[in-house]
Design an enzyme around this catalytic site. Structure first.
Site, PDB file in Angstrom:
ATOM      1  N   GLU A 191       0.829  -1.215   0.000  1.00 49.96           N
ATOM      2  CA  GLU A 191       0.000   0.000   0.000  1.00 49.96           C
ATOM      3  C   GLU A 191       0.861   1.263   0.000  1.00 49.96           C
ATOM      4  O   GLU A 191       0.527   2.274   0.620  1.00 49.96           O
ATOM      5  CB  GLU A 191      -0.982  -0.034   1.174  1.00 49.96           C
ATOM      6  N   GLU A 300      -5.124  -7.786  -1.356  1.00 55.66           N
ATOM      7  CA  GLU A 300      -6.005  -7.539  -0.207  1.00 55.66           C
ATOM      8  C   GLU A 300      -7.270  -6.863  -0.706  1.00 55.66           C
ATOM      9  O   GLU A 300      -7.210  -5.927  -1.503  1.00 55.66           O
ATOM     10  CB  GLU A 300      -5.360  -6.615   0.833  1.00 55.66           C
TER      11      GLU A 300
END
Length: 384
Positions: A191, A300
């Site tokens: 991320e 994810e």
């Protein structure tokens, strides 16, 4: 019971290791020239899923669920469907941080136990790393600039390499009873396009992030001589902007899996524009990954508390009906901690029936569908 499609037969037959009496040699397409046979096989088997089916995974699935903790061979996914996820996500935070040697060892043994359990039942392990801020000693959400300090020559470089040593020790310890190294998918510094971790885009330059990734791979692969790692790159959502995705991409010689994390654009089934952007992003990643002989994944995702009971079938159908996005090899949802924080259904939840429909889709693969995912590929079968 889940019906086996021709694809399932393909998955089961990947264990075949001979072709007309000749032992099949697996081409090594990983970034590690010394990758173990099992690691090469896992990579190839995952890559060959593209366009055929998608593995389902969940974070911490064997550790705990809604209303239970630490019960052997149990997961909320299995309670609902009768089968565990195919892929198990774990995090390295507790084994590589400022703590006593006793606590670090205890945490490492616990994590090792779950990784071994996942492997022994036929699953795949993937490791993320919510790593502490080495400048302040606080957790990963402390966005005090850190990356420049942990690169070679930086004031905290030694602290960083010490943490990497702990990671290496854990990965090296993952062996079968016969001493065979167990492959793992390692997904560090995830991320990175977001602004919530210290390795995020606002807190380090593009060059610093790439240097951090390069050092990490080379340290584990070359210095520590770990050859059972598949390396996964996973920024946060890029909303269909592939240039943004590639801005901090470390390079084809340092990445095996191209993935991304995306919760926000899948959080509301009524927001079709956001979902379409997410699917577009997946398609872009798939196209690039396949062009480079790599794996594409949704590393994810999920909807917290699954407030829309049809979330799984709706999102999955959106992905699989797209001519490009359907080529991802796996997707993983986050953990089931308690009734206020979960991403897969548990018995009695309103999304249970929808998840069973998702499970029964011949395009989804759970643990029961895998066969030997670490087995040698027979090229006559994998080409079908």
């Amino acid at each position: 019971m889940k019906k086996k499609s021709p694809l399932m037969v393909f998955i089961f037959f990947i264990v075949l290791s001979t072709c007309y009496g000749q032992k099949t040699v697996i081409e090594n397409n990983t970034i590690d020239a010394k990758a173990t046979a099992e690691t090469k096989a896992l990579f190839s088997n995952l890559k060959n899923l593209a366009g055929k089916a998608v593995l389902f995974g969940q974070q911490d699935a064997l550790m705990y669920g809604v209303g239970w903790k630490g019960e052997y061979d149990k997961s909320d996914v299995k309670l609902v469907t009768g089968a565990h996820p195919a892929l198990f996500g774990w995090d390295l935070e507790a084994i590589a941080k400022d703590d006593t040697d006793e606590n670090l060892n205890e945490n490492a043994q616990k994590l090792k136990g779950y990784c071994l359990q996942a492997y022994k039942i036929g699953g795949i392990n993937t490791l993320s790393w919510h790593v502490q801020n080495f400048v302040t000693g606080k957790n990963f959400y402390d966005t005090t600039k850190c990356v420049s300090s942990i690169l070679p020559g930086g004031a905290k470089h030694t602290a960083f390499t010490k943490a990497l040593d702990q990671v290496a020790l854990l990965i090296k310890s993952l062996k079968t009873d016969k001493g065979t190294s167990i492959p793992v998918i390692f997904r560090p510094f995830h991320e990175n396009t977001g602004n919530w971790f210290w390795w995020g885009k606002p807190f380090c330059s593009t060059e610093e992030y790439k240097a951090l990734w390069q050092f990490t791979v080379q340290y584990l692969r070359d210095k520590k001589q770990l050859h059972n790692i598949i390396y996964a790159y996973s920024p946060d959502r890029t909303s269909g902007n592939f240039e943004n995705y590639m801005e901090r991409y470390p390079g084809d010689n340092l990445v095996d899996v191209l993935g991304f994390d995306n919760y926000y654009e899948f959080k509301d089934l009524n927001d079709e524009k956001s979902i379409d952007l997410a699917v577009k992003s997946i398609g872009q990643i798939c196209n690039y990954a396949i062009s480079k002989n790599k794996i594409a994944a949704l590393t994810e995702t999920g909807q917290e508390k699954i407030v829309q009971p049809k979330w799984f079938t709706t999102v999955f159908n959106k992905i699989m009906n797209d001519t490009e996005a359907y080529k991802i090899s796996y997707l993983m949802v986050w953990r089931n901690a308690h009734t206020g924080h979960f991403y897969a259904p548990y018995p009695g939840h309103p999304s249970e029936n929808d998840f069973k429909e998702f499970y029964n889709n011949p395009k989804t693969l759970f643990l029961k569908d895998l066969g030997d995912i670490y087995g040698t590929i027979n090229p006559l079968i994998s080409s079908n």
